[in-house]
Design an enzyme around this catalytic site. Structure first.
Site, PDB file in Angstrom:
ATOM      1  N   LEU A   1       0.811  -1.224   0.000  1.00 24.40           N
ATOM      2  CA  LEU A   1       0.000   0.000   0.000  1.00 24.40           C
ATOM      3  C   LEU A   1       0.839   1.267   0.000  1.00 24.40           C
ATOM      4  O   LEU A   1       1.927   1.312   0.581  1.00 24.40           O
ATOM      5  CB  LEU A   1      -0.907  -0.013   1.234  1.00 24.40           C
TER       6      LEU A   1
ATOM      7  N   HIS B   1      -3.606   4.336  -2.025  1.00 27.58           N
ATOM      8  CA  HIS B   1      -4.555   3.406  -1.389  1.00 27.58           C
ATOM      9  C   HIS B   1      -5.115   4.017  -0.104  1.00 27.58           C
ATOM     10  O   HIS B   1      -6.307   3.911   0.183  1.00 27.58           O
ATOM     11  CB  HIS B   1      -3.855   2.099  -0.993  1.00 27.58           C
TER      12      HIS B   1
END
Ligand code: PAF
Length: 286
Positions: free
Chosen positions: A33, A37
């Site tokens: 991530l 995100h």
């Protein structure tokens, strides 16, 4: 924050929330991530009562010569980041939970799946649609959040939910860039320092397109040519495509009129990067 890997574990949680009428927000990811995100997670936290994130590197959306095996993975790092954001549940299924032996069902959004990235990544959007519909059936979210970075993915998933009457609202959110303008992507980790610098050519070509449009240029062909010339001048870059299309159906445009998507894919060394600019009633977004 809980982590579920099995379907029944996930279903139990979802059922309990549904019973209490909770609004469920969902962020599907392939992990590793970054701030892009996390911006989706934050929006879900704002708009929903419960936030579910999935982490699944979906083998069905990678071609045979693509990076499935080496795609970056780090569950511990992802878990810490999501915990900090106050995510309620992470769905982290193994491949055989999503695709048990004998799996045979796929979702295709005809025509749209063959344009832009679909030309150089055949089967990619079939894999994306299949996994996203499966995840929607499992998580049963009210809303799902996707970044505009993958503009074609957004357009295709919107069409999929419309055509198949899937009761999930697709919420597209702004692309997130690094301090120097490079669009955030888990694949940026593949770049050497020299390639990282060269990768700025994607954003520079979009800046050039924006400048030409603001100066009044309407001819898509001219904008495209200038972008290609700029990209070709970067020795580490190899163009995959630059296309100027209608935002809602990805059909090529001759003139800059209505809602427009300028999308490009460029190999920097062996890494394929994408970026885009959208023109809507709200102005130019990139
Ligand atoms: O955008 C992605 O990361 C993936 O395509 C998605 C939507 C998680 C499906 O695997």
């Amino acid at each position: 924050m809980e982590i579920a890997s099995a379907v029944n574990e996930l279903r139990e949680k979802i059922l309990a929330w549904k019973k209490h009428g909770r609004k469920i927000g969902f962020v599907p990811t392939m992990g590793y991530l970054h701030e892009g995100h996390l911006s989706l997670v934050r929006e879900s936290k704002k708009r929903s009562e419960v936030t579910v994130v999935s982490i699944f590197v979906n083998p069905k959306q990678f071609g045979p010569s693509e990076d499935y095996r080496v795609y970056p993975r780090d569950l511990e790092r992802d878990r810490a980041l999501l915990e900090k954001e106050g995510v309620d549940l992470v769905f982290y299924p193994p491949v055989d939970v999503m695709y048990p032996e004998g799996y045979k069902t796929y979702v295709e959004v005809e025509d749209l799946q063959d344009r832009l990235c679909g030309k150089s990544r055949p089967g990619h959007f079939r894999g994306v649609c299949t996994v996203v519909l499966k995840l929607f059936n499992l998580v049963q979210p009210d809303e799902a959040y996707f970044g505009w970075k993958d503009a074609q993915q957004v357009i295709i998933l919107q069409k999929m939910v419309e055509d198949l009457n899937v009761p999930v609202k697709i919420v597209p959110l702004p692309l997130v860039r690094d301090h120097d303008g490079l669009a955030l992507s888990s694949r940026n980790t593949y770049l050497s320092p020299e390639e990282r610098r060269a990768a700025l050519v994607l954003k520079k070509s979009l800046d050039l397109a924006e400048k030409l449009i603001l100066e009044g240029e309407k001819e898509a062909g001219r904008i495209r040519e200038e972008m290609i010339e700029l990209i070709s001048a970067e020795p580490l870059a190899r163009l995959d495509y630059v296309e100027i299309v209608k935002l809602n159906n990805l059909e090529p445009l001759e003139r800059i009129e209505g809602e427009v998507l300028i999308a490009l894919a460029v190999f920097i060394g062996r890494t394929r990067l994408i970026d885009n600019l959208r023109i809507t009633s709200g102005g130019i977004e990139k």
